[in-house]
Design a protein around this motif. Structure first.
Motif, mmCIF file in Angstrom:
data_model
loop_
_atom_site.group_PDB
_atom_site.id
_atom_site.type_symbol
_atom_site.label_atom_id
_atom_site.label_comp_id
_atom_site.label_asym_id
_atom_site.label_seq_id
_atom_site.Cartn_x
_atom_site.Cartn_y
_atom_site.Cartn_z
ATOM 1 N N TYR A 215 0.839 -0.975 0.003
ATOM 2 C CA TYR A 215 -0.019 -0.086 0.008
ATOM 3 C C TYR A 215 1.049 1.247 0.058
ATOM 4 O O TYR A 215 0.800 1.961 -0.824
ATOM 5 N N LEU A 216 1.974 1.180 0.933
ATOM 6 C CA LEU A 216 2.855 2.367 0.746
ATOM 7 C C LEU A 216 3.759 2.479 -0.448
ATOM 8 O O LEU A 216 3.611 3.907 -0.980
ATOM 9 N N GLN A 217 3.991 1.705 -1.004
ATOM 10 C CA GLN A 217 4.750 1.583 -2.281
ATOM 11 C C GLN A 217 3.816 2.036 -3.370
ATOM 12 O O GLN A 217 4.314 2.960 -4.411
ATOM 13 N N CYS A 218 2.767 1.565 -3.182
ATOM 14 C CA CYS A 218 1.652 2.422 -4.401
ATOM 15 C C CYS A 218 1.612 3.557 -4.307
ATOM 16 O O CYS A 218 1.758 4.451 -5.263
ATOM 17 N N LYS A 219 1.248 4.114 -3.035
ATOM 18 C CA LYS A 219 1.423 5.632 -2.769
ATOM 19 C C LYS A 219 2.557 6.500 -3.275
ATOM 20 O O LYS A 219 2.537 7.457 -3.714
ATOM 21 N N LYS A 220 3.694 5.712 -2.606
ATOM 22 C CA LYS A 220 4.917 6.514 -3.172
ATOM 23 C C LYS A 220 5.220 6.570 -4.446
ATOM 24 O O LYS A 220 5.849 7.511 -5.062
ATOM 25 N N SER A 221 4.681 5.485 -5.226
ATOM 26 C CA SER A 221 4.897 5.657 -6.860
ATOM 27 C C SER A 221 4.333 6.804 -7.537
ATOM 28 O O SER A 221 4.831 7.176 -8.547
ATOM 29 N N PHE A 222 3.368 7.358 -6.796
ATOM 30 C CA PHE A 222 2.547 8.527 -7.428
ATOM 31 C C PHE A 222 3.853 9.740 -7.277
ATOM 32 O O PHE A 222 4.125 10.385 -8.219
ATOM 33 N N PHE A 223 4.598 9.832 -6.376
ATOM 34 C CA PHE A 223 5.476 10.707 -6.033
ATOM 35 C C PHE A 223 6.729 10.474 -6.975
ATOM 36 O O PHE A 223 7.494 11.489 -7.505
ATOM 37 N N ASP A 224 7.157 9.106 -7.052
ATOM 38 C CA ASP A 224 8.300 8.636 -7.849
ATOM 39 C C ASP A 224 8.280 9.136 -9.602
ATOM 40 O O ASP A 224 9.129 9.497 -10.140
ATOM 41 N N HIS A 225 7.093 9.488 -9.927
ATOM 42 C CA HIS A 225 6.734 9.657 -11.219
ATOM 43 C C HIS A 225 6.363 11.314 -11.533
ATOM 44 O O HIS A 225 6.076 11.718 -12.567
ATOM 45 N N LEU A 226 6.615 12.175 -10.538
ATOM 46 C CA LEU A 226 6.480 13.489 -10.643
ATOM 47 C C LEU A 226 7.656 14.107 -11.665
ATOM 48 O O LEU A 226 8.690 13.687 -11.243
ATOM 49 N N SER A 227 7.291 14.981 -12.285
ATOM 50 C CA SER A 227 8.366 15.776 -13.061
ATOM 51 C C SER A 227 9.088 16.613 -12.301
ATOM 52 O O SER A 227 8.827 17.196 -11.129
ATOM 53 N N PRO A 228 10.442 17.291 -12.682
ATOM 54 C CA PRO A 228 11.399 18.063 -11.846
ATOM 55 C C PRO A 228 10.767 19.506 -11.660
ATOM 56 O O PRO A 228 10.953 20.298 -10.845
ATOM 57 N N GLU A 229 9.671 19.782 -12.513
ATOM 58 C CA GLU A 229 8.927 21.167 -12.565
ATOM 59 C C GLU A 229 7.942 21.134 -11.484
ATOM 60 O O GLU A 229 7.114 22.088 -11.098
ATOM 61 N N SER A 230 7.512 19.911 -11.073
ATOM 62 C CA SER A 230 6.234 19.762 -9.934
ATOM 63 C C SER A 230 6.835 20.191 -8.670
ATOM 64 O O SER A 230 7.977 20.049 -8.192
ATOM 65 N N PHE A 231 5.932 20.297 -7.687
ATOM 66 C CA PHE A 231 6.026 20.370 -5.979
ATOM 67 C C PHE A 231 5.614 18.897 -5.459
ATOM 68 O O PHE A 231 4.583 18.592 -6.132
ATOM 69 N N ALA A 232 6.261 18.547 -4.513
ATOM 70 C CA ALA A 232 5.586 17.590 -3.607
ATOM 71 C C ALA A 232 5.691 18.240 -2.330
ATOM 72 O O ALA A 232 6.559 18.283 -1.632
ATOM 73 N N LEU A 233 4.368 18.178 -1.832
ATOM 74 C CA LEU A 233 4.301 18.481 -0.404
ATOM 75 C C LEU A 233 3.711 17.495 0.504
ATOM 76 O O LEU A 233 2.609 16.779 0.244
ATOM 77 N N VAL A 234 4.617 17.185 1.538
ATOM 78 C CA VAL A 234 4.255 16.006 2.471
ATOM 79 C C VAL A 234 4.257 16.486 3.810
ATOM 80 O O VAL A 234 4.884 17.441 4.522
ATOM 81 N N ASN A 235 3.210 15.814 4.760
ATOM 82 C CA ASN A 235 3.170 15.881 6.218
ATOM 83 C C ASN A 235 4.096 15.094 6.785
ATOM 84 O O ASN A 235 4.215 13.730 7.004
ATOM 85 N N THR A 236 5.294 15.747 7.323
ATOM 86 C CA THR A 236 6.130 14.953 8.019
ATOM 87 C C THR A 236 5.774 14.911 9.415
ATOM 88 O O THR A 236 6.865 14.001 9.920
ATOM 89 N N ASP A 237 4.702 15.013 9.979
ATOM 90 C CA ASP A 237 4.456 14.523 11.188
ATOM 91 C C ASP A 237 4.017 13.235 11.013
ATOM 92 O O ASP A 237 3.872 12.136 11.940
ATOM 93 N N ASP A 238 3.760 12.729 10.000
ATOM 94 C CA ASP A 238 3.467 11.224 9.649
ATOM 95 C C ASP A 238 4.766 10.599 9.362
ATOM 96 O O ASP A 238 5.468 11.157 8.407
ATOM 97 N N LYS A 239 5.325 9.458 9.695
ATOM 98 C CA LYS A 239 6.393 8.910 9.575
ATOM 99 C C LYS A 239 6.764 8.499 8.059
ATOM 100 O O LYS A 239 7.889 8.308 7.488
ATOM 101 N N ASN A 240 5.605 8.187 7.245
ATOM 102 C CA ASN A 240 5.644 8.041 5.908
ATOM 103 C C ASN A 240 6.003 9.100 5.292
ATOM 104 O O ASN A 240 5.969 9.080 3.896
#
Length: 481
Positions: A215-240
């Motif tokens: 389940y985690l790897q599936c969610k992670k793959s979304f971010f793996d495929h983002l382009s260098p022009e994109s932004f990724a905003l993540v909640n770091t209070d969640d360990k994942n």
């Protein structure tokens, strides 16, 4: 548009025979094939499209995309790929002119908070004067045009068609929930995301993914495929949170309420009327309550800032936004009872909802909870949800959610496995959800809070494959009147 034009970005294993027919439409349901169509054979949970390739060609399909060519050759180009779902996404994007590149598309993923975050971003940018689109569990919007939502994330064809409609109507932004099912099935393949937001990751959909790691790897793959022009905003209070962006090429930003982050927030005070927040040193008054909503509002603020909006205009707009349907939505009655409808259908979401209500509970108030678990879904969460409801409620009533093909009483019995024999004696089990809600309202003393969890915005109950009209909020309004 010709076949070769449509499949330029598709990773093809082989094509037989080689020709380049004109494609008039794309279809993954053989029953909807029309002459000139490209048929994409998808392996679904209920049926395998590969079994209908011959039928699709007989009905007029001029080309086929599949993972496994049919045993007997067909008289049209048969394109073999590794993942038909991803190929469909790429082909659909090309067919509709790559509409996701013509606006700023932001995807929100995670276990909880997707609907609230996506909806608030849509409402916020509408209030700021922009034409926008929305894909959510509750509803879809093409600017001001409301459309029904059948899935958290639509299929690739519907997704790209609606994105093209948004572009045609001048939309500058689109905000969409990105479910783990949509990622795994390739529904978002071919889309260009300007940004992605990660809320949190807790126990859910393990019946589909098999394990939390998958389940985690599936969610992670979304971010793996983002382009260098994109932004990724993540909640770091969640360990994942940091795990999500380990291999992402996107510009990474963080938000948090407990730890240092690029965007920081904290609750100053809250009551049944709402809460006061501090976000990056500025105060925000909101009608929302609960720690989980503090994170949702912070994510919305951060994403809006990353999209170029000014801090003060974002905070002013946020302070005016109403709650999202079925998300800690209040219904007040003459008896002084406050009923709350919430979509909480995972252990974490239920715990958040109950914890939020307990924080505003007065010493003389009781907290009654009506909750069930959906049928034909992840069974491992059933005892966990029962344990959470029992521990955090004055009284709990276990009932049906959407039992689907399962026996409602058997679902409740599996929930009760999370309690000891003596604890079970203090619980009430009523399979009829209508009666369960009515019982809670009759039992609850004046000034009590009654939480009806699990279905939220849904206006139906699915039993034995049939959807019957059923609306928690509608029922509560009727009974409390």
């Amino acid at each position: 548009m010709t076949l070769n034009t449509l499949i330029q970005t598709v990773d093809i294993i082989r094509t037989q025979p080689h020709s380049d027919p004109e494609i008039l439409s794309i279809c993954f349901d053989s029953r909807k094939i029309t002459p000139g169509a490209l048929f994409v054979a998808i392996r679904g949970t209920q049926a395998d499209g590969h079994q209908y390739i011959k039928q699709a060609v007989e009905q007029g399909a001029v080309a086929v995309v599949c993972e496994q060519p049919p045993a007997s050759k067909v008289p049209v180009p048969c394109i073999e790929v590794a993942h038909s779902g991803e190929a469909l996404g790429q082909i659909a994007s090309a067919f509709y002119g790559h509409p996701s590149k013509a606006l700023k598309l932001v995807g929100i993923t995670g276990t909880n908070g997707k609907t609230t975050t996506a909806t608030l971003l849509y409402r916020l940018f509408k209030d700021l004067g922009y034409a926008c689109g929305l894909f959510s569990t509750i509803e879809n919007y093409v600017d001001n045009c409301l459309l029904p939502s059948h899935h958290t994330t639509p299929d690739s064809l519907e997704l790209n068609q609606l994105l093209a409609d948004m572009v045609a109507k001048g939309c500058a932004y689109c905000f969409m929930e990105v479910s783990s099912h949509a990622i795994a099935q390739g529904r978002i393949a071919g889309l260009h995301f300007s940004g992605a937001v990660f809320s949190n990751l807790t126990h859910d959909h393990l019946d589909y993914h098999g394990s939390f790691a998958a389940y985690l790897q599936c969610k992670k793959s979304f971010f793996d495929h983002l382009s260098p022009e994109s932004f990724a905003l993540v909640n770091t209070d969640d360990k994942n949170g940091k795990v999500m962006v380990q291999n992402s090429a996107a510009h990474t930003y963080t938000y948090a309420c407990k730890s240092p982050a690029d965007f920081h927030g904290r609750i100053i005070e809250q009551s049944v009327e709402g809460m006061f927040l501090n976000i990056d040193g500025r105060e925000l008054s909101s009608s929302f309550i609960g720690k989980h909503n503090a994170y949702n509002l912070l994510a919305v603020y951060a994403a809006a800032r990353l999209l170029g909006a000014e801090p003060q205009e974002v905070l002013q707009a946020l302070s005016k936004l109403p709650s999202v349907s079925g998300r800690l939505e209040y219904v007040k009655g003459k008896k002084g009872i406050t009923a709350v409808v919430d979509y909480a259908h995972t252990p974490d979401a239920l715990s958040n909802a109950l914890a939020t209500l307990r924080e505003i509970l007065m010493p003389e108030q009781a907290l009654y909870t009506v909750v069930g678990c959906g049928g034909d879904r992840d069974k491992a969460k059933r005892p966990k949800m029962a344990r959470i409801a029992y521990e955090q409620s004055t009284q709990v009533i276990f009932t049906s959610d959407n039992p689907r093909s399962e026996d409602p009483m058997e679902i409740i019995k599996e929930m009760l496995q999370g309690l000891t024999r003596s604890e079970r004696a203090h619980c009430i089990c009523i399979t009829d959800r209508r009666e369960a809600i009515k019982t809670a309202l009759l039992m609850a003393p004046p000034k009590s809070i009654v939480l009806v969890a699990g279905k939220g915005h849904e206006n139906y109950q699915e039993v034995k494959g049939i959807k019957h009209h059923f609306d928690d909020k509608e029922l509560l309004t009727e009974y409390l009147a």
